[in-house]
Design a protein around this motif. Structure first.
Motif, short mmCIF file in Angstrom:
data_model
loop_
_atom_site.label_atom_id
_atom_site.label_comp_id
_atom_site.label_asym_id
_atom_site.label_seq_id
_atom_site.Cartn_x
_atom_site.Cartn_y
_atom_site.Cartn_z
N ASP A 194 0.77 -1.20 0.05
CA ASP A 194 -0.05 0.12 0.07
C ASP A 194 0.90 1.28 -0.11
O ASP A 194 1.98 1.13 0.19
N GLY A 217 -6.60 4.15 -2.01
CA GLY A 217 -6.66 2.67 -2.25
C GLY A 217 -5.78 2.39 -3.40
O GLY A 217 -4.89 2.86 -3.82
N SER A 218 -5.84 1.17 -3.93
CA SER A 218 -4.88 0.77 -5.12
C SER A 218 -5.88 -0.29 -5.89
O SER A 218 -6.97 -0.91 -5.53
N PRO A 272 -1.17 2.35 -6.84
CA PRO A 272 -1.92 3.41 -5.79
C PRO A 272 -2.61 4.41 -6.44
O PRO A 272 -2.32 4.92 -7.43
N TRP A 327 4.16 -2.40 3.76
CA TRP A 327 3.73 -3.95 3.49
C TRP A 327 3.88 -4.53 4.72
O TRP A 327 4.82 -4.67 5.52
#
Length: 342
Positions: A144, A150-151, A174, A189
């Motif tokens: 992220d 968000g992604s 992203p 992560w």
């Protein structure tokens, strides 16, 4: 530097360098838990921990130890194939060199790159757990970016290279406010677990990483060419070229009638150049829709363009689906030819 040299190192003689807050966080993350009968590269890392303990409190850097690990030398080479060529990844990516051990699984992040659209991370894993041929990351513990809403898209591959070692490659896109990508991203992560379906095994652990990436400089070529179908329009907006990647930006609009029959409509791409090189062979991209699929804005990424090519041939094929494996049709659109600027 050898194991003995690490152990004999006089910390008082180290040249101490000022570092940023993100670098301080990286130093803290390099603490490895020593295990009995550990491979030699873990002992090297444990020796490095001795220096971490002496330097973290005052915020100073210490030498990288990732270069001491032979199989970490070029993780990206395991993922080069006929379709995806990670040209110049090692040259232009950032060396991350973070490692953590938890519950008998050591995870090390090798390199990463941010091309302004996608983040690609290469990593390696070593463990004596019997994962077998296939290892996977448990969802939803994905990469992220701090500040992203968000992604989308992306994917992850993990490949076994020996009885105890695996290499991995992850890419994600992203999404930031107003679709404006920042010059620097802070990537996090926290993989919760790794599992193997074939061996009915899941290993949970406490791994957590954070690192910063600067955006690669790139050249954007505007295209704004539209191809039409009775039920949709597809517009190739632009193509961005960097030293490691090529990113297609597009928008599609589909009719209410088509969505009523097929609730999911998204493109895959076939991309070649005029010299015959294949870049994508039916691969999808990533994107978002503000209106339940009627309008879709997305990107698709491929490797750097081969030298000598003067044209890209981009053909979108729409996959109209009932979802959940209930059936689909393919709608082939006309190819779009992009003349490459020299």
């Amino acid at each position: 530097m050898s194991m003995k040299e690490w152990i004999d190192l006089d910390i008082d003689k180290l040249e101490l360098l000022e570092v940023t807050d993100i670098e301080k966080a990286q130093v803290k993350q390099n603490v490895l838990n020593k295990r009995k009968k550990s491979p030699i590269w873990r002992h090297i890392a444990v020796a490095a921990v001795m220096i971490v303990g002496a330097t973290t409190a005052t915020g100073f850097a210490f030498p990288s130890f990732a270069s001491q690990i032979p199989f970490m030398d070029n993780v990206i080479s395991y993922f080069n194939n006929e379709e995806q060529h990670y040209k110049n990844f090692e040259t232009f990516s950032t060396n991350i060199d973070l490692a953590q051990t938890s519950n008998g699984v050591t995870v090390m992040i090798d390199n990463a790159v941010y091309d302004g659209t996608n983040v690609t991370v290469s990593f390696a894993i070593e463990t004596n757990h019997e994962f077998g041929k296939e290892m996977h990351m448990s969802a939803p513990n994905w990469f992220d970016a701090v500040g992203a809403s968000g992604s989308s898209g992306g994917g992850s591959q993990i490949t076994k290279i020996s009885d105890t070692r695996y290499v991995g490659l992850s890419t994600f896109t992203p999404r930031f406010k107003d679709d404006v990508s920042p010059e620097t991203v802070e990537v996090t992560w926290t993989p919760h677990a790794f599992y193997s379906m074939s061996n009915d095994l899941e290993v949970e652990g406490d791994w957590s990483f954070a690192f910063s990436l600067k955006r690669l400089e790139g050249d954007i070529q505007l295209v704004n060419e539209t191809v039409l179908h009775k039920d949709m329009s597809f517009t190739l907006q632009s193509v961005e070229f960097t030293d490691v990647s090529t990113v297609i930006l597009y928008e599609q609009v589909v009719t209410d009638e088509l969505l009523k029959e097929w609730p999911s409509v998204s493109p895959v791409f076939y991309v070649t150049d005029d010299l015959g090189h294949v870049y994508l062979n039916g691969s999808g991209g990533s994107g978002m829709s503000p209106d339940n699929g009627k309008t879709f804005n997305g990107t698709a990424a491929l490797g750097a363009i081969q030298e000598g090519a003067s044209q890209l041939i981009i053909q979108p094929v729409e996959i109209a689906s009932l979802m959940s494996g209930k059936g689909h049709i393919e709608i082939e659109l006309d190819p779009i030819i992009v003349d490459l600027k020299k």
